[in-house]
Write a protein that holds these residues in place. Structure first.
Motif, PDB file in Angstrom:
ATOM      1  N   GLU A 105       0.830  -1.210   0.000  1.00 19.98           N
ATOM      2  CA  GLU A 105       0.000   0.000   0.000  1.00 19.98           C
ATOM      3  C   GLU A 105       0.862   1.255   0.000  1.00 19.98           C
ATOM      4  N   TYR A 106       1.964   1.216   0.769  1.00 24.66           N
ATOM      5  CA  TYR A 106       2.823   2.399   0.834  1.00 24.66           C
ATOM      6  C   TYR A 106       3.460   2.690  -0.522  1.00 24.66           C
ATOM      7  N   PHE A 107       4.074   1.699  -1.156  1.00 26.32           N
ATOM      8  CA  PHE A 107       4.770   1.948  -2.421  1.00 26.32           C
ATOM      9  C   PHE A 107       3.790   2.276  -3.546  1.00 26.32           C
ATOM     10  N   GLU A 108       2.645   1.627  -3.558  1.00 30.26           N
ATOM     11  CA  GLU A 108       1.689   1.893  -4.638  1.00 30.26           C
ATOM     12  C   GLU A 108       0.994   3.239  -4.468  1.00 30.26           C
ATOM     13  N   SER A 109       1.219   3.865  -3.314  1.00 26.60           N
ATOM     14  CA  SER A 109       0.646   5.203  -3.130  1.00 26.60           C
ATOM     15  C   SER A 109       1.353   6.247  -3.980  1.00 26.60           C
ATOM     16  N   TYR A 110       2.529   5.903  -4.486  1.00 30.88           N
ATOM     17  CA  TYR A 110       3.251   6.803  -5.373  1.00 30.88           C
ATOM     18  C   TYR A 110       2.954   6.428  -6.819  1.00 30.88           C
ATOM     19  N   PRO A 111       2.564   7.383  -7.650  1.00 32.64           N
ATOM     20  CA  PRO A 111       2.210   7.071  -9.047  1.00 32.64           C
ATOM     21  C   PRO A 111       3.383   6.467  -9.827  1.00 32.64           C
TER      22      PRO A 111
END
Length: 1441
Positions: A1059-1065
């Protein structure tokens, strides 16, 4: 579905013009896309493999009617897989969206118009059987442990006699062990194969069989056939290593070469320095010729490999070893792989290449291999231990082994279905590779499908099911088909029929350049030798300053030759250490063996020239030898030849002897034989006739004689001195016994010596060549017990959990760290490198935290996560550390912290002479509080062994590279050693690296149990499987440069991380079934070549994220709760008392010594050999009659004593070095203090030294005719023992002070040389220069010699006839017949006693009254040696990070 976890294999396809395919053509329906794919391949003349065609269409092509229903089910079942296959395969293969490396290679191959060639491998009924001896005295599950008393020829002879009496035959009983059997494989062109299986399953053996690397003799039998393109491996017309390459799992590299130099050396040797290959085309036009030249000049292939392996940024960095800092372990593994990529083979076998590599790097390398296989139409086989699904998907086929038999060999996408058809089901979150490796083990039963009610299959049943399957039958059908002639012709090229790519001259040039470079870059060794030459040359030259007495001259010449000989011994240990590198290069046909020996020999010339120039010049002019230019240059030539020839002669031992202690012993015996028959110890004219052949074949004898002839036949001594017309020089040579047919040797014998040295050099090189070609010491043996046996004795999980609950209580601890920075100085410049930048976080009690990251950047290449762990665990001894580090909120206190924490190194080393149980028990005894009952400690050890499933091999020795535990067993043992301390926090560096899935699960299960008890578990991890990664509670992720990218809890199934990494486009979304660890590392650019994602700075993003504030708040919360109850403080530095430490360390070291026959038994044998050899010289003359006899006897006493000291010093060095390095590790864990080690090394040496001295005295004293007197024998034994004690302990002290045994031995040679000079024999005490008389009183050997001679010859009234005009002659003449003319006195007037001769010859300075003082001084010298050793162990740590 289970199949979704494996991405499709990269099929053997490529197109010549990718521009004909556009992305719009791909965007069609699934069925049309499949047909379009096949149509494009057909238009471009691309052969689609039958298996791939069937996999794409989802049908069975052999019987359309019978399989109609099955096709429909298969197609439906694989619909999602085919979608991935079409999309990924078309986009990457047809559109060539591959790496830049592959695009460059493809473009270059098209430009040079390379001829297409294909390769296939066929294995029919492959097997490998080994006959192993059976020891009837050994019980089942108990290993025969060699000791000083039950090893060697006498032990084997005794058992042979027992067998003869009981069975009627001396032949030892053997049993046949089947390593692999029934192997049938058809390996197709352009494919990459994954070889899977647990350790011991036969993976390495299979790869070695294909590469023809297995030893073959009467006890090692390779069955079946292995063919490449229809040519059998036994075909003598081609050289198999030029067709098939093999990369071992062990890194064998030269530490002083850079990364690029290592790969370039492989290319130069294998390709002959040119990129023209066997398929370059028959006609090469001028443009292509220019292109080839440009490629050669730019080292095109080498640079491509650097880029492909992600080594470009470290290409000019040393590989490194224990002497010089270099690249990281993972980068070293990539160099090993890169070397094999630089060879000209088309079938490559790589054995467990992923050890030490992170998952992203392993993925990148395997992806590159697959593309390379398709590009070159070769075959690649790779064995991996824990490959993640993404890496498995890169392979075309899987070969699954168990107990040396094939359980499956076929496409990756069909392996799951095959075992599902046998009643097994793969859980959704278990990696396919882990699942496959677990199936044939006892753990496979838990994967049985619940709805099928199956029974867990045995190994035989798995094999039978596969052989009966369609895949198994298809393999047999393919093996029966003939090989097309056009395929066979590919191996007719000269490159495969010529063993070596280079001419002999070019091979010599290449290898010499490397060997010289290695010598030049070892500055430490070069400077040490330079200092030794300057010191010894200056001291000896000034001691013998302007010597005129012939006995003094021969003494200094002998001393010079001995110094050179001892220096030559220094070359052998490094040669033994790098022997594995030569074996690897010999197998790969890099160069002829003789060119390596010659090149290595020539590279040793500078060292010999240094000896001749510096040492030779100092001795020549200071001693005052003949002042003529010609004699001076001849003297230098002889010294240089002596050093060069002696080094080559000893190099034979580096090829023939098993290990360093044995090599030291053999060289020591060789030197003593050379000394005895050199013409100095015993005059040449009195050497017994049965030993005269040794004199004439002795290098030292030829050199000593040539040096004397060069001096006394130089023309400087041509004055006639008697009526016989003899010159002064001739008379001197005759008096010293250097005569031939009654006349002094002429000057021509100097040139005969030069010819002899040249001949000996040639003979030594031939001997080394033959030995290296025919003798090989294998490495990597495993002792491990079988799984079946393990099942019977291992405790169940529930039993272990129950015992753990009732075992010692663990007090957990939480470590917080805030703004931690670590700065070091660069190795080659004065720059400061900032390796860790403001790292903050915490390791919570009862939680498992993973440290992950990529290789560091800059000029020092370290794994940043390992660097952080070393800093936090107080394992860094260099650099600047800043930041706030607290334990349970209290400042980190060194001693207490070390006592309550454990640290497991990635490549830990345990004492090879101890068993598994003894190793773990020692750790528990030393690190658990002494107040804990011993019974409780031992039960805790049993628990640890059972938990890590080491109980079945608890009685086996740890062993070393030549035999012992396997790598994964040693890994578990290292963890057990640390868990035995019952730590509050444990740090582990790569605990699962090098382990198979089952062993890794054992480790992780054990760590989970430990964490559940409240212990904080912190581990660096490289390529975890999904199951392993999800075992951790938290993650600290670092990027290149030492900055934090992520810190926090992973969450269920790593949901927080994702969730944390995929929060960045900028982050590519994770794919279904993808390993989060691999996805994460690839995202931050941790692969071999980095990633495009590196354009987005995740570290800066992390600083601005809520995770940082959450972390700081948590740290403040933990620290604010600090109180006296949470404080972990130890009142003492060590857990046990000094007395307990001394007792246990002595016991441990005693076991090691008793189980070290190569050291202790060898020195006992050497003592006996030396005694028998010297005493045999005096058998015919047991009673001395004249001064010559006395001089020979005293010289023999001096030489034997000196040699025993030399042997004691040089043989103890490697033994003490190993235990010294072990002490460094124990010291870091605060197991025990320095004093117990010094005491232990003193106590364990005492019995062996006393026994060695007694054996020598017994076999030397009585045969040589000494007095049959108990007191005199006792004193002889006493002084011999004291001599051995001193040199043994001074060797230990040198090893404690200096970096390595080579340097310690060099300075030991200086000490030996100076001791021999000032002992009073080479130059009598009364003739020593006043300036150096202090040295006579300081060096201990003088006290040994004085004690031996005065105690032995005291009151000895043996008549001794004096030699004319000697000091003894004048003394007895004046005493017996005062006033008689000295020219012709009666015999009675010139006859004295042996006691008088000793007194007069040594100037009245050797007196019986000095014996008590001699003993006292030697005891004091021994104590000083131990104090020096204690200082070295306290102040030095050459393993410090």
């Amino acid at each position: 579905m289970a199949e979704e976890e494996i991405a499709p294999p990269q099929g053997p396809m490529s197109v010549s013009d990718p521009k004909e395919v556009t992305k719009s053509e791909i965007a069609v329906s699934q069925e049309k896309a499949i047909m379009k794919l096949l149509e494009i391949c057909a238009q471009n003349n691309i052969n689609i493999n039958e298996n791939l065609r069937r996999a794409i269409l989802g049908e069975e092509l052999y019987n359309e009617a019978e399989n109609k229903v099955k096709r429909r089910k298969t197609f439906t079942k694989r619909k999602s897989l085919l979608t991935l296959l079409v999309r990924k395969h078309q986009e990457e293969s047809l559109l060539e969206e591959n790496t830049d490396v592959i695009r460059d290679l493809r473009s270059m191959m098209e430009r040079v118009k390379r001829i297409d060639a294909s390769f296939e491998v066929r294995i029919k009924d492959g097997s490998y059987k080994v006959e192993t001896p059976v020891d009837p005295s050994s019980k089942a599950g108990v290993q025969h442990i060699e000791t000083v008393t039950n090893a060697g020829c006498m032990y084997r002879m005794r058992h042979a006699v027992q067998r003869l009496l009981t069975t009627g035959s001396c032949k030892q009983t053997t049993e046949t062990k089947i390593i692999i059997e029934g192997v049938n494989l058809f390996l197709e062109e352009s494919k990459m194969y994954l070889v899977l299986g647990a350790p011991g399953c036969g993976k390495s053996t299979l790869l070695k069989m294909i590469a023809d690397r297995l030893p073959e003799d009467s006890k090692h039998i390779v069955g079946g056939s292995v063919e490449v393109n229809g040519i059998d491996r036994k075909n003598g017309e081609i050289h198999w290593s030029n067709v098939v390459s093999f990369a071992d799992q062990i890194d064998r590299l030269h530490g002083y070469l850079t990364v690029k130099e290592s790969v370039d050396f492989a290319f130069q040797c294998s390709y002959g320095g040119t990129h023209k290959g066997p398929f370059s085309g028959e006609e090469i036009d001028a443009d292509i010729e220019k292109l080839y030249k440009k490629m050669d000049d730019e080292k095109y292939l080498v640079n491509i490999i650097m880029r492909a392996m992600g080594l470009k940024r470290v290409e000019n960095t040393f590989i490194g070893n224990d002497k010089v800092r270099g690249v990281s372990g993972g980068e070293m593994k990539r160099v090993t792989v890169g070397e094999m990529m630089a060879v000209r083979s088309f079938v490559h076998c790589f054995d467990e290449i992923s050890t030490g590599l992170d998952a992203a790097t392993t993925y990148d390398i395997c992806k590159l291999f697959g593309q390379s296989a398709r590009l070159r139409k070769g075959v690649i086989l790779i064995s991996l231990l824990q490959p993640p699904p993404e890496t498995v998907a890169l392979f075309d086929e899987i070969i699954l082994l168990d107990k040396g038999r094939i359980l499956y060999a076929g496409p990756v996408d069909q392996v799951t279905a095959h075992f599902q058809s046998l009643g097994y089901e793969k859980p959704p979150r278990v990696d396919t590779a882990d699942w496959l490796q677990s199936l044939p083990t006892k753990d496979g039963a838990k994967f049985l499908a619940d709805d099928k009610g199956g029974v867990h299959l045995t190994n035989d049943q798995f094999v039978e099911k596969y052989n009966e399957s369609e895949r198994g039958q298809e393999t047999l059908r393919k093996l029966s088909l003939p090989v097309p002639k056009e395929v066979q012709q590919f191996l007719t090229h000269k490159n495969f029929r010529m063993r070596y790519a280079n001419s002999a001259l070019r091979s010599i040039k290449i290898v010499f350049a490397r060997e010289f470079l290695l010598w030049w870059r070892d500055k430490y060794a070069r400077k040490a030798r330079l200092i030794q030459c300057l010191m010894t040359g200056t001291i000896n030259g000034t001691v013998f300053f302007r010597a005129s007495d012939p006995l003094t001259v021969i003494g200094v010449l002998y001393q010079s030759v001995m110094f050179i000989s001892l220096g030559a011994m220094l070359k052998v240990p490094p040669q033994i250490n790098t022997r594995g590198v030569f074996y690897k290069e010999q197998d790969a046909n890099f160069y002829p063996t003789w060119t390596f020996v010659l090149s290595r020999s020539l590279a040793g010339l500078p060292s010999s020239l240094q000896d001749g120039l510096i040492y030779g010049s100092l001795i020549y002019w200071l001693v005052g030898l003949a002042p003529t230019a010609g004699c001076y240059f001849v003297f230098r030539l002889l010294v240089m030849l002596s050093a060069f020839a002696c080094g080559l002669m000893f190099s034979v031992f580096s090829a023939t002897v098993k290990d360093r202690p044995q090599a030291q012993a053999v060289m020591s015996v060789s030197i003593i034989v050379m000394i005895l028959f050199s013409g100095f110890t015993v005059q040449p004219d009195v050497i017994p006739v049965y030993y005269i052949w040794i004199y004439w074949s002795n290098l030292m004898a030829w050199i000593v004689r040539a040096l004397l002839v060069n001096e006394y036949q130089s023309g400087f001594y041509d004055e006639v001195i008697n009526d016989d017309g003899l010159t002064e020089g001739e008379d001197t040579l005759i008096r010293l016994g250097f005569v031939l047919d009654g006349e002094a040797f002429e000057y021509v014998w100097v040139w005969y010596t030069v010819l002899f040295c040249i001949g000996l050099c040639l003979l030594s090189m031939v001997g080394s060549t033959l030995a290296l070609m025919r003798i090989r010491y294998a490495t990597g043996g495993s002792l491990g017990g079988s799984e079946e046996t393990h099942d019977e004795v291992s405790l169940t999980n529930s039993a272990v959990s129950a015992l753990l609950a009732n075992s010692l209580e663990a007090k957990g601890a939480t470590l917080t760290f805030e703004n931690v920075n670590y700065i070091v100085k660069a190795s080659t410049t004065n720059d400061k490198l900032h390796l860790l930048k403001g790292i903050s976080g915490y390791f919570a009690a009862g939680k498992m935290t993973a440290l992950m990251g990529s290789s560091g950047a800059g000029k020092i290449f370290l794994l940043v996560q390992t660097t952080l762990m070393d800093v936090l665990s107080l394992r860094k001894a260099s650099g600047e550390v800043s930041g706030d580090i607290r334990l349970n909120g209290h400042p980190q206190e060194s001693n207490s912290f070390r006592r309550v924490t454990g640290y497991v190194e990635q490549f830990d080393v345990q004492s090879p002479q101890l068993t598994v149980r003894e190793t773990v028990e020692f750790s528990a005894k030393m690190r658990l509080d002494e107040s804990i009952p011993m019974e409780t400690k031992l039960k805790f050890v049993d628990l640890i062994l059972a938990m890590l499933e080491l109980d079945i091999i608890a009685g086996f020795l740890v062993g070393n590279d030549t035999g012992g535990l396997s790598f994964e067993q040693k890994k578990r043992l290292s963890i057990a050693v640390e868990l035995a301390s019952n730590p509050s926090m444990i740090f582990l560096d790569e605990p699962t690296s090098g382990l198979d899935a089952r062993a890794a699960s054992i480790v992780m299960r054990s760590l989970r149990r430990i964490a559940d008890r409240g212990v904080a578990v912190v581990a660096t991890i490289h390529q975890p499987s999904v199951a392993i990664f999800n075992s951790f509670d938290s993650l600290l992720l670092l990027k290149r440069g030492g900055e934090t990218v992520f810190f926090g809890e992973l969450g269920d199934e790593s949901c927080n991380l994702i969730e944390y990494f995929e929060s960045y486009p900028q982050t590519p979304p994770i794919k279904g079934g993808q390993n989060p660890a691999t996805w994460m590392l690839t995202t931050i650019g941790a692969g071999s070549a980095g990633s495009d994602a590196e354009s987005f700075d995740y570290s800066k993003a992390y600083v601005q994220s809520p995770l940082v504030s959450d972390c700081i708040d948590k740290i403040k919360s933990i620290n604010s709760g600090a109180n006296d109850e949470t404080k972990i403080s130890k009142s003492t530095k060590y857990a046990t008392s000094p007395r307990f430490q001394s007792w246990e360390v002595c016991g441990r070291l005693w076991k090691i010594y008793v189980r070290s026959p190569s050291y202790n038994r060898t020195r006992l044998i050497v003592s006996a050999v030396v005694a028998l050899l010297f005493s045999s010289v005096f058998l015919s003359q047991r009673v001395p009659e004249n001064e010559g006899d006395m001089n020979s006897r005293v010289t023999s006493i001096f030489i034997t004593t000196l040699f025993l000291g030399v042997n004691a010093l040089v043989t103890v060095l490697p033994v003490f070095e190993m235990e010294r390095n072990m002490f460094y590790r124990h010291k870091a864990s605060l197991m025990y203090d320095d004093n117990p080690v010094i005491l232990a090394f003193t106590i364990v040496e005492i019995p062996f030294i006393l026994l060695a001295a007694f054996i020598f005295c017994l076999l030397w004293y009585f045969p040589v005719g000494f007095a049959v007197d108990a007191s005199k024998f006792f004193f002889y034994w006493l002084f011999t023992s004291l001599c051995l004690f001193f040199f043994t302990f001074i060797g230990q002290s040198f090893m404690a002070v200096f970096r390595d045994s080579q340097t310690a031995q060099g300075f030991g040679a200086v000490l030996i040389g100076l001791s021999s000079v000032f002992a009073g024999q080479l130059i009598r005490p009364q003739y020593i220069q006043p300036f150096w008389i202090w040295a006579y009183w300081v060096f201990p050997l003088h006290y040994v010699l004085e004690g031996l001679l005065t105690s032995q010859f005291q009151s000895d009234q043996t008549p001794i006839i004096a030699s004319y005009q000697s000091p003894y002659y004048n003394y007895v003449l004046n005493k017996n017949c005062p006033g008689v003319h000295p020219s012709d006195p009666p015999a009675a007037c010139i006859t004295g006693t042996a006691e008088e001769w000793i007194n007069i010859s040594f100037g009245g300075m050797f007196l019986p009254e000095h014996i008590p003082y001699d003993i006292l001084y030697l005891v004091c010298a021994i104590v000083l040696a131990k104090i020096l050793a204690m200082y070295g162990l306290k102040q030095k740590n050459y393993l410090a990070k």
